[in-house]
Design an enzyme around this catalytic site. Sequence first.
Site, PDB file in Angstrom:
ATOM      1  N   TYR A  38       0.828  -1.217   0.000  1.00  0.00           N
ATOM      2  CA  TYR A  38       0.000   0.000   0.000  1.00  0.00           C
ATOM      3  C   TYR A  38       0.867   1.274   0.000  1.00  0.00           C
ATOM      4  O   TYR A  38       0.861   2.055  -0.958  1.00  0.00           O
ATOM      5  CB  TYR A  38      -0.917  -0.077   1.220  1.00  0.00           C
ATOM      6  CG  TYR A  38      -1.729   1.143   1.545  1.00  0.00           C
ATOM      7  CD1 TYR A  38      -2.410   1.849   0.552  1.00  0.00           C
ATOM      8  CD2 TYR A  38      -1.861   1.577   2.870  1.00  0.00           C
ATOM      9  CE1 TYR A  38      -3.180   2.961   0.881  1.00  0.00           C
ATOM     10  CE2 TYR A  38      -2.634   2.673   3.200  1.00  0.00           C
ATOM     11  CZ  TYR A  38      -3.284   3.364   2.205  1.00  0.00           C
ATOM     12  OH  TYR A  38      -4.039   4.459   2.535  1.00  0.00           O
ATOM     13  N   ASP A  67      10.092  -7.152  -3.457  1.00  0.00           N
ATOM     14  CA  ASP A  67       8.912  -7.555  -2.679  1.00  0.00           C
ATOM     15  C   ASP A  67       8.696  -9.061  -2.837  1.00  0.00           C
ATOM     16  O   ASP A  67       8.900  -9.616  -3.912  1.00  0.00           O
ATOM     17  CB  ASP A  67       7.674  -6.791  -3.189  1.00  0.00           C
ATOM     18  CG  ASP A  67       6.542  -6.739  -2.177  1.00  0.00           C
ATOM     19  OD1 ASP A  67       6.171  -5.631  -1.756  1.00  0.00           O
ATOM     20  OD2 ASP A  67       6.019  -7.811  -1.807  1.00  0.00           O
ATOM     21  N   ASP A  84      12.803 -12.151  -0.737  1.00  0.00           N
ATOM     22  CA  ASP A  84      12.556 -11.917   0.682  1.00  0.00           C
ATOM     23  C   ASP A  84      13.702 -11.080   1.241  1.00  0.00           C
ATOM     24  O   ASP A  84      14.870 -11.384   0.961  1.00  0.00           O
ATOM     25  CB  ASP A  84      12.452 -13.266   1.417  1.00  0.00           C
ATOM     26  CG  ASP A  84      11.857 -13.088   2.801  1.00  0.00           C
ATOM     27  OD1 ASP A  84      12.487 -12.413   3.646  1.00  0.00           O
ATOM     28  OD2 ASP A  84      10.748 -13.597   3.025  1.00  0.00           O
ATOM     29  N   PHE A  95       9.977  -0.577   3.325  1.00  0.00           N
ATOM     30  CA  PHE A  95       8.588  -0.704   3.778  1.00  0.00           C
ATOM     31  C   PHE A  95       8.242  -2.134   4.172  1.00  0.00           C
ATOM     32  O   PHE A  95       7.264  -2.345   4.883  1.00  0.00           O
ATOM     33  CB  PHE A  95       7.612  -0.294   2.653  1.00  0.00           C
ATOM     34  CG  PHE A  95       7.708   1.145   2.253  1.00  0.00           C
ATOM     35  CD1 PHE A  95       6.936   2.102   2.898  1.00  0.00           C
ATOM     36  CD2 PHE A  95       8.562   1.554   1.245  1.00  0.00           C
ATOM     37  CE1 PHE A  95       7.013   3.437   2.541  1.00  0.00           C
ATOM     38  CE2 PHE A  95       8.650   2.888   0.876  1.00  0.00           C
ATOM     39  CZ  PHE A  95       7.883   3.830   1.525  1.00  0.00           C
ATOM     40  N   TYR A 120       4.627  -5.985  17.421  1.00  0.00           N
ATOM     41  CA  TYR A 120       4.762  -5.184  16.198  1.00  0.00           C
ATOM     42  C   TYR A 120       5.580  -3.918  16.471  1.00  0.00           C
ATOM     43  O   TYR A 120       6.594  -3.662  15.820  1.00  0.00           O
ATOM     44  CB  TYR A 120       3.375  -4.828  15.646  1.00  0.00           C
ATOM     45  CG  TYR A 120       3.420  -3.778  14.564  1.00  0.00           C
ATOM     46  CD1 TYR A 120       4.101  -3.999  13.377  1.00  0.00           C
ATOM     47  CD2 TYR A 120       2.796  -2.537  14.745  1.00  0.00           C
ATOM     48  CE1 TYR A 120       4.161  -3.022  12.388  1.00  0.00           C
ATOM     49  CE2 TYR A 120       2.835  -1.562  13.764  1.00  0.00           C
ATOM     50  CZ  TYR A 120       3.522  -1.813  12.589  1.00  0.00           C
ATOM     51  OH  TYR A 120       3.585  -0.840  11.619  1.00  0.00           O
ATOM     52  N   LYS A 133       9.686  -2.869  15.378  1.00  0.00           N
ATOM     53  CA  LYS A 133      10.102  -1.642  14.672  1.00  0.00           C
ATOM     54  C   LYS A 133      11.122  -0.864  15.508  1.00  0.00           C
ATOM     55  O   LYS A 133      12.096  -0.322  14.990  1.00  0.00           O
ATOM     56  CB  LYS A 133       8.878  -0.768  14.399  1.00  0.00           C
ATOM     57  CG  LYS A 133       7.904  -1.364  13.413  1.00  0.00           C
ATOM     58  CD  LYS A 133       8.466  -1.281  12.009  1.00  0.00           C
ATOM     59  CE  LYS A 133       7.518  -1.816  10.976  1.00  0.00           C
ATOM     60  NZ  LYS A 133       7.947  -1.571   9.608  1.00  0.00           N
ATOM     61  N   PHE A 182       1.576   7.698  11.629  1.00  0.00           N
ATOM     62  CA  PHE A 182       0.360   7.481  12.406  1.00  0.00           C
ATOM     63  C   PHE A 182      -0.567   6.623  11.508  1.00  0.00           C
ATOM     64  O   PHE A 182      -0.090   5.640  10.973  1.00  0.00           O
ATOM     65  CB  PHE A 182      -0.171   8.827  12.924  1.00  0.00           C
ATOM     66  CG  PHE A 182       0.661   9.261  14.128  1.00  0.00           C
ATOM     67  CD1 PHE A 182       2.007   9.590  13.987  1.00  0.00           C
ATOM     68  CD2 PHE A 182       0.136   9.234  15.407  1.00  0.00           C
ATOM     69  CE1 PHE A 182       2.804   9.895  15.107  1.00  0.00           C
ATOM     70  CE2 PHE A 182       0.917   9.545  16.525  1.00  0.00           C
ATOM     71  CZ  PHE A 182       2.246   9.871  16.370  1.00  0.00           C
ATOM     72  N   ARG A 241      -7.731   9.183  16.521  1.00  0.00           N
ATOM     73  CA  ARG A 241      -6.525   8.803  15.780  1.00  0.00           C
ATOM     74  C   ARG A 241      -6.172   9.888  14.762  1.00  0.00           C
ATOM     75  O   ARG A 241      -7.019  10.676  14.349  1.00  0.00           O
ATOM     76  CB  ARG A 241      -6.739   7.478  15.027  1.00  0.00           C
ATOM     77  CG  ARG A 241      -6.924   6.270  15.936  1.00  0.00           C
ATOM     78  CD  ARG A 241      -5.631   5.919  16.667  1.00  0.00           C
ATOM     79  NE  ARG A 241      -5.787   4.760  17.526  1.00  0.00           N
ATOM     80  CZ  ARG A 241      -6.136   4.807  18.815  1.00  0.00           C
ATOM     81  NH1 ARG A 241      -6.398   5.963  19.392  1.00  0.00           N
ATOM     82  NH2 ARG A 241      -6.211   3.702  19.526  1.00  0.00           N
TER      83      ARG A 241
HETATM   84  N1  LIG Z   1      -0.543   1.132   7.034  1.00  0.00           N
HETATM   85  C1  LIG Z   1      -0.324   1.867   8.130  1.00  0.00           C
HETATM   86  O1  LIG Z   1      -1.220   2.552   8.644  1.00  0.00           O
HETATM   87  C2  LIG Z   1       1.054   1.903   8.742  1.00  0.00           C
HETATM   88  C3  LIG Z   1       1.245   2.679   9.914  1.00  0.00           C
HETATM   89  C4  LIG Z   1       2.522   2.722  10.464  1.00  0.00           C
HETATM   90  C5  LIG Z   1       3.579   2.039   9.868  1.00  0.00           C
HETATM   91  N2  LIG Z   1       3.353   1.293   8.745  1.00  0.00           N
HETATM   92  C6  LIG Z   1       4.488   0.585   8.135  1.00  0.00           C
HETATM   93  O2  LIG Z   1       4.531   0.891   6.756  1.00  0.00           O
HETATM   94  C7  LIG Z   1       5.032  -0.201   6.008  1.00  0.00           C
HETATM   95  C8  LIG Z   1       4.127  -0.494   4.845  1.00  0.00           C
HETATM   96  O3  LIG Z   1       2.804  -0.717   5.304  1.00  0.00           O
HETATM   97  P1  LIG Z   1       1.638  -1.064   4.255  1.00  0.00           P
HETATM   98  O4  LIG Z   1       0.347  -0.662   4.861  1.00  0.00           O
HETATM   99  O5  LIG Z   1       2.013  -0.533   2.916  1.00  0.00           O
HETATM  100  O6  LIG Z   1       1.722  -2.671   4.261  1.00  0.00           O
HETATM  101  P2  LIG Z   1       1.523  -3.696   3.041  1.00  0.00           P
HETATM  102  O7  LIG Z   1       1.304  -5.029   3.643  1.00  0.00           O
HETATM  103  O8  LIG Z   1       0.507  -3.179   2.086  1.00  0.00           O
HETATM  104  O9  LIG Z   1       2.938  -3.651   2.335  1.00  0.00           O
HETATM  105  C9  LIG Z   1       4.047  -4.352   2.822  1.00  0.00           C
HETATM  106  C10 LIG Z   1       4.735  -5.014   1.641  1.00  0.00           C
HETATM  107  O10 LIG Z   1       5.919  -5.654   2.095  1.00  0.00           O
HETATM  108  C11 LIG Z   1       6.006  -6.932   1.491  1.00  0.00           C
HETATM  109  N3  LIG Z   1       6.796  -7.770   2.403  1.00  0.00           N
HETATM  110  C12 LIG Z   1       6.513  -8.080   3.707  1.00  0.00           C
HETATM  111  N4  LIG Z   1       7.508  -8.817   4.220  1.00  0.00           N
HETATM  112  C13 LIG Z   1       8.436  -8.969   3.245  1.00  0.00           C
HETATM  113  C14 LIG Z   1       9.700  -9.608   3.167  1.00  0.00           C
HETATM  114  N5  LIG Z   1      10.205 -10.282   4.213  1.00  0.00           N
HETATM  115  N6  LIG Z   1      10.401  -9.552   2.016  1.00  0.00           N
HETATM  116  C15 LIG Z   1       9.908  -8.880   0.936  1.00  0.00           C
HETATM  117  N7  LIG Z   1       8.722  -8.255   0.942  1.00  0.00           N
HETATM  118  C16 LIG Z   1       7.993  -8.306   2.092  1.00  0.00           C
HETATM  119  C17 LIG Z   1       4.572  -7.392   1.309  1.00  0.00           C
HETATM  120  O11 LIG Z   1       4.452  -8.370   0.280  1.00  0.00           O
HETATM  121  C18 LIG Z   1       3.878  -6.086   0.960  1.00  0.00           C
HETATM  122  O12 LIG Z   1       3.882  -5.836  -0.434  1.00  0.00           O
HETATM  123  C19 LIG Z   1       5.191  -1.352   7.010  1.00  0.00           C
HETATM  124  O13 LIG Z   1       6.559  -1.428   7.368  1.00  0.00           O
HETATM  125  C20 LIG Z   1       4.345  -0.926   8.182  1.00  0.00           C
HETATM  126  O14 LIG Z   1       4.837  -1.447   9.382  1.00  0.00           O
HETATM  127  C21 LIG Z   1       2.126   1.208   8.174  1.00  0.00           C
END
Ligand SMILES: NC(=O)c1ccc[n+]([C@@H]2O[C@H](COP(=O)([O-])OP(=O)(O)OC[C@H]3O[C@@H](n4cnc5c(N)ncnc54)[C@H](O)[C@@H]3O)[C@@H](O)[C@H]2O)c1
Length: 333
Positions: free
Chosen positions: A16, A36, A55, A77, A145, A149, A173, A224
């Site tokens: 995302y 990814d 990975d 990410f 979680y 981080k 956030f 939030r």
């Molecule tokens: N969505 C939120 O509100 C939010 C809030 C705070 C922090 N975050 C952080 O932002 C980042 C992205 O979040 P998102 O919502 O886009 O999540 P998401 O799940 O949509 O995207 C994460 C991507 O990482 C890939 N992935 C996961 N583990 C992997 C690995 N070991 N090797 C290769 N690829 C891997 C997944 O296939 C996915 O495409 C994350 O690190 C998350 O912790 C998100």
Amino acid sequence: MGARPRTVLVTGGAGYIGSHAAKALSRAGYRVVVFDSLGAGHRGAVQYGDLVEGDTADVGAVRAALQGHGAFAVLHFAAFLDVGESVRDPLRYYRNNVVGALGVLEAMVAESVRYFVFSSTCATYGEPIETPIPETHPQQPINAYGDSKLAIERALPHVERAHALRWVALRYFNAAGADPDGEIGEDHSPEIHLIPRAIEAATGGRGLQVFGDDYPTPDGTCLRDYIHVTDLADAHVKALESIAETGKSGAYNLGTGHPHSVREVIHTVERVLGRQVPWTLAPRRPGDPAVLYAAPQKAQNALHWTPRYADLETIVRTAWEWHRTHPNGYGDR
Ligand SMILES: NC(=O)c1ccc[n+]([C@@H]2O[C@H](COP(=O)([O-])OP(=O)(O)OC[C@H]3O[C@@H](n4cnc5c(N)ncnc54)[C@H](O)[C@@H]3O)[C@@H](O)[C@H]2O)c1
């Protein structure tokens, strides 16, 4: 900055937030390579650069991607992000989020790639002792979680001293909304975030649960800080440019500083869609603080970043546009 285009490796770029960052980088003139596993991501979200499937724990694969594409920086990410799941299965979270990030850092050190932008989270703060939350707030996460981080945030200054790596940790956030051009959006399965869940409920899908309405907030539901995903993406480009230009590492909150209650979000979704959001009341979830919102001034001042899509209605409108035109998301699950 120096000659362009320069190449940036975006781990998790099929997800995302990573896909929106890939778009922002590409618009800013960078070449993007997405790394990814596609475990949670989507091939269809990779529209702004090449895809390398792998990975992040596989140091050799990350090294090959960095070297093969001549990357000068990494936006990291890739991670798991479901707080509840991290409570039930902490080892899975430490493995993917800690071992995975260390794999990327090891590969960067081996390939002399010096700039690292890390997706961190407000979950590293734990239960807030003051709001809005400044970056100096104690970091005492209350779930695996957030702790996974924080472990990487803690490692970064040591890696910097030993290997001259420059880093930025961006503590998001609540990411929300979708690309205003409608090209990419949110497609998590299962979806756990409030706005897409409310849209799902309003359009005949699963009903929505509201976890607690007796919090010490004006309407009893949790407050939030919703930050538009395109604003998050822009902040990543600014953060990268800032470390490349100044060499100054640091951690920044990314939020608007204006919290909204769960009820307010539901009403906004109802107004934008012109439909009712059916919801039921459920008990409070353990570890859900009543109020979480950012003091966003540090990022605004140091990164010269201001959210452009900060109002809730715009966030919901862009999310709705994506879900309306992509009822099955990327259509690959
Ligand atoms: N969505 C939120 O509100 C939010 C809030 C705070 C922090 N975050 C952080 O932002 C980042 C992205 O979040 P998102 O919502 O886009 O999540 P998401 O799940 O949509 O995207 C994460 C991507 O990482 C890939 N992935 C996961 N583990 C992997 C690995 N070991 N090797 C290769 N690829 C891997 C997944 O296939 C996915 O495409 C994350 O690190 C998350 O912790 C998100």
